[in-house]
Scaffold this motif. Structure first.
Motif, PDB file in Angstrom:
ATOM      1  N   UNK A   1       0.880  -1.291   0.109  1.00 50.72           N
ATOM      2  CA  UNK A   1      -0.028   0.083   0.008  1.00 50.72           C
ATOM      3  C   UNK A   1       0.816   1.230  -0.048  1.00 50.72           C
ATOM      4  N   UNK A   2       0.569   2.121  -0.945  1.00 52.35           N
ATOM      5  CA  UNK A   2       1.454   3.574  -1.114  1.00 52.35           C
ATOM      6  C   UNK A   2       1.185   4.344   0.037  1.00 52.35           C
ATOM      7  N   UNK A   3       2.244   4.744   0.671  1.00 54.60           N
ATOM      8  CA  UNK A   3       2.120   5.890   1.763  1.00 54.60           C
ATOM      9  C   UNK A   3       1.975   7.038   1.373  1.00 54.60           C
ATOM     10  N   UNK A   4       1.221   7.849   2.069  1.00 57.17           N
ATOM     11  CA  UNK A   4       0.789   9.295   1.873  1.00 57.17           C
ATOM     12  C   UNK A   4       1.407  10.346   2.868  1.00 57.17           C
ATOM     13  N   UNK A   5       1.727  11.358   2.484  1.00 54.18           N
ATOM     14  CA  UNK A   5       2.156  12.326   3.253  1.00 54.18           C
ATOM     15  C   UNK A   5       1.544  13.718   2.877  1.00 54.18           C
ATOM     16  N   UNK A   6       1.358  14.665   3.752  1.00 55.89           N
ATOM     17  CA  UNK A   6       0.455  15.995   3.758  1.00 55.89           C
ATOM     18  C   UNK A   6       1.497  16.954   3.718  1.00 55.89           C
ATOM     19  N   UNK A   7       1.396  18.107   3.103  1.00 58.10           N
ATOM     20  CA  UNK A   7       2.542  19.211   3.099  1.00 58.10           C
ATOM     21  C   UNK A   7       1.637  20.501   3.338  1.00 58.10           C
ATOM     22  N   UNK A   8       1.619  21.115   4.615  1.00 65.48           N
ATOM     23  CA  UNK A   8       0.999  22.389   4.857  1.00 65.48           C
ATOM     24  C   UNK A   8       1.811  23.379   4.548  1.00 65.48           C
ATOM     25  N   UNK A   9       1.528  24.197   3.617  1.00 58.48           N
ATOM     26  CA  UNK A   9       2.290  25.412   3.179  1.00 58.48           C
ATOM     27  C   UNK A   9       3.197  24.935   1.923  1.00 58.48           C
ATOM     28  N   UNK A  10       2.818  25.409   0.764  1.00 59.84           N
ATOM     29  CA  UNK A  10       3.636  25.069  -0.146  1.00 59.84           C
ATOM     30  C   UNK A  10       4.601  26.052  -0.994  1.00 59.84           C
ATOM     31  N   UNK A  11       5.114  26.806  -0.090  1.00 61.46           N
ATOM     32  CA  UNK A  11       6.298  27.677  -0.468  1.00 61.46           C
ATOM     33  C   UNK A  11       7.539  26.986  -1.087  1.00 61.46           C
ATOM     34  N   UNK A  59      16.744   2.313 -10.523  1.00 61.17           N
ATOM     35  CA  UNK A  59      15.178   2.911 -10.999  1.00 61.17           C
ATOM     36  C   UNK A  59      14.773   3.312  -9.768  1.00 61.17           C
ATOM     37  N   UNK A  60      14.184   4.435  -9.569  1.00 60.31           N
ATOM     38  CA  UNK A  60      13.480   5.086  -8.416  1.00 60.31           C
ATOM     39  C   UNK A  60      11.984   4.574  -8.287  1.00 60.31           C
ATOM     40  N   UNK A  61      11.452   4.491  -7.237  1.00 59.79           N
ATOM     41  CA  UNK A  61      10.064   4.095  -7.201  1.00 59.79           C
ATOM     42  C   UNK A  61       9.225   4.719  -8.141  1.00 59.79           C
ATOM     43  N   UNK A  62       8.138   4.276  -8.435  1.00 60.30           N
ATOM     44  CA  UNK A  62       7.032   4.914  -9.340  1.00 60.30           C
ATOM     45  C   UNK A  62       6.882   6.237  -8.609  1.00 60.30           C
ATOM     46  N   UNK A  63       6.492   7.165  -9.121  1.00 60.02           N
ATOM     47  CA  UNK A  63       6.206   8.426  -8.464  1.00 60.02           C
ATOM     48  C   UNK A  63       4.685   8.586  -8.054  1.00 60.02           C
ATOM     49  N   UNK A  64       4.559   9.048  -6.865  1.00 54.78           N
ATOM     50  CA  UNK A  64       3.464   9.200  -6.114  1.00 54.78           C
ATOM     51  C   UNK A  64       2.488  10.226  -7.101  1.00 54.78           C
ATOM     52  N   UNK A  65       1.197  10.268  -6.334  1.00 51.46           N
ATOM     53  CA  UNK A  65       0.305  11.097  -6.982  1.00 51.46           C
ATOM     54  C   UNK A  65       0.156  12.277  -6.023  1.00 51.46           C
ATOM     55  N   UNK A  66       0.078  13.588  -6.552  1.00 51.17           N
ATOM     56  CA  UNK A  66       0.047  15.001  -6.100  1.00 51.17           C
ATOM     57  C   UNK A  66      -1.278  15.554  -6.205  1.00 51.17           C
ATOM     58  N   UNK A  67      -1.842  15.844  -4.939  1.00 49.48           N
ATOM     59  CA  UNK A  67      -3.309  16.439  -4.951  1.00 49.48           C
ATOM     60  C   UNK A  67      -3.092  17.779  -4.133  1.00 49.48           C
ATOM     61  N   UNK A  68      -4.207  18.683  -4.444  1.00 52.95           N
ATOM     62  CA  UNK A  68      -3.956  19.783  -3.732  1.00 52.95           C
ATOM     63  C   UNK A  68      -5.574  19.932  -3.049  1.00 52.95           C
ATOM     64  N   UNK A  69      -5.541  20.394  -1.867  1.00 54.25           N
ATOM     65  CA  UNK A  69      -6.992  20.291  -1.079  1.00 54.25           C
ATOM     66  C   UNK A  69      -7.260  21.805  -0.758  1.00 54.25           C
TER      67      UNK A  69
END
Length: 484
Positions: A1-11, A59-69
């Motif tokens: 299962x792919x892991x997920x991270x949240x980024x608070x502040x996109x500077x 080879x790097x892992x497959x790139x994750x998915x980027x979403x904006x909330x």
């Protein structure tokens, strides 16, 4: 299962964190009320895609998915890591933590990118203070590995170890700062140098460009791979650090610097610094400067990687963690994939495409991988057996550019006795970029003469060679240089 991270502040820093997690295979959710956040992060991500993959020779892992909330609550729902990179205002950060902890998992790690606040200050008033630690990065986050990890007694040891493991997983080096201190460790050094630089400018001793040159052409290069104390240990000669301190220690009492006396940042001094900086770098846009910086960092880091030293040793360790092991194919009838990687920035030449010598390096690396597959690995070579390349023919069919993700498929044309005849195809998706044909001879490293390979290597090679014997001879095999 792919892991997920949240980024608070996109500077700048938040965008760098997003790129680092994404390119290491994590899904990333971003919350930033700035209407330009998506554009800014997209631009940072473009730079990261161009530069970070070239640090790896696997080879790097497959790139994750980027979403904006639009809401923090949506961004942090179910994520394992939350990276706070909002402006350096304590009341704002505490308010953000209140909202985060109302909606995030209780076992999520909340890391702060703060460069100055202590974790105990951040934890004040939090719902669960044990979730919050300082994880201070350095720009660009997607290339520089150092993270200052600063916990308090509120953070359980197992949580700190889990934070270290996650940071290591995405290719970072977590420096565990065991005692709280303002500005942590690294920024205290930077602040000292910055103060002295301000005085040198104010007193008319040096310009911004001269100060930068003194760093990048001198001690900065030493610091990049050995740090401070290891550099000074060498300066002490055979007697080491003790001799260095005995010889140069008295200098510390001399009035060389004004580290404890900071010049007032008057409008005149600010204008002087800004004007000099414009003269120095104003001819380049921000993105041009960033690309120049990334090019230089990749070159330095890959150079250190070749020596397995300093930050280069960290990159090699990361490759070992995420690389595909060399094993005999389950079905030897098909072509053997012997490489899958991105083309590094420092492999390109004045024409803007891959230097011809790098084609040979890529095919040579593929040959090395195939040797490992059949059992001619480091242990076998250490015991005195190996393959030497006797002849090579490379065809350059299409341009190859930095950042392209290439793979190499290998066909065995002959694998009998002392000889191994390989044909490599370099591909970009379904496009054939180049071919490399190589004749190798097994040798004894003791006599430096041709010899028969060990039985297990001969058997593995014969298995693949026999399976490939039914394949058609590749286009270009056996051809010599000349008019077509």
């Amino acid at each position: 299962m792919k892991k997920s991270a949240a980024i608070i502040g996109g500077g700048v820093i938040g965008g760098g964190w997003a790129a680092r997690f994404l390119l290491m295979g994590w899904d990333v959710r971003v919350f930033d009320p700035d209407p330009e956040a998506a554009r800014k992060i997209s631009e940072v991500l473009d730079n990261a895609r161009r530069s970070l993959p070239g640090l790896s020779d696997v080879n790097l892992p497959a790139e994750g998915t980027l979403t904006f909330h639009d809401a923090m609550s949506d961004a942090v729902d179910g994520v394992a890591w939350i990276q706070e990179s909002v402006p350096e205002r304590l009341e704002l950060k505490r308010k953000v933590y209140q909202t985060l902890q109302e909606h995030c998992s209780t076992d999520a790690i909340i890391g702060s990118s703060t460069s100055g606040f202590k974790p105990s200050e951040l934890q004040g008033g939090a719902i669960r203070s044990e979730q919050i630690v300082v994880t201070h990065p350095f720009n660009p986050v997607y290339l520089l590995p150092l993270i200052e990890l600063v916990p308090t007694d509120e953070n359980p040891p197992e949580m700190v170890e889990r934070a270290k493991a996650i940071l290591t997983e995405i290719g970072m080096y977590p420096l565990h700062v065991r005692a709280e201190i303002d500005a942590h460790i690294a920024d205290r050094f930077l602040e000292a140098v910055w103060r002295e630089a301000l005085w040198l400018i104010k007193d008319g001793i040096a310009t911004t460009e001269e100060i930068d040159n003194s760093i990048r052409y001198g001690f900065g290069l030493r610091w990049a791979q050995m740090g401070l104390f290891e550099t000074y240990r060498i300066a002490g000669g055979e007697a080491g650090m003790r001799h260095f301190i005995e010889q140069f220690g008295p200098c510390l009492s001399w009035p060389w610097t004004k580290l404890m006396d900071v010049p007032e940042l008057t409008d005149g001094l600010i204008d002087q610094i800004a004007d000099q900086s414009d003269d120095q770098s104003g001819h380049m846009s921000l993105r041009e400067l960033e690309r120049a910086r990334d090019n230089n960092l990749v070159s330095i880091l890959r150079g250190l990687k070749a020596q397995n030293f300093g930050a280069g040793a960290l990159l090699n360790a990361q490759d070992a963690r995420i690389g595909t092991p060399a094993v005999m194919p389950a079905d030897p009838a098909g072509l053997v994939e012997t490489a899958r990687r991105a083309v590094p920035l420092d492999w390109t030449d004045y024409n803007g495409h891959m230097n011809e010598a790098r084609y040979l390096q890529a095919f040579g690396d593929a040959t090395d991988q195939f040797m490992e597959i059949i059992g001619c690995d480091a242990g076998y070579i250490a015991n005195g057996g190996s393959y030497f390349t006797a002849e090579t023919h490379i065809r350059h069919l299409h341009e190859v550019h930095a950042g392209m993700r290439i793979h190499i498929d290998t066909q065995v044309i002959l694998g009998d006795g002392k000889k191994m005849h390989l044909f490599h195809r370099m591909m970009y998706d379904d496009t054939l970029l180049a071919t490399g044909e190589h004749m190798l001879i097994h040798v004894s490293l003791e006599t430096r003469r041709a010899s028969k390979p060990a039985a297990h290597i001969a058997a593995n090679l014969a298995t693949i060679a026999d399976a490939h014997a039914v394949l058609p001879l590749p286009e270009g095999a056996g051809k010599a240089v000349g008019a077509r």
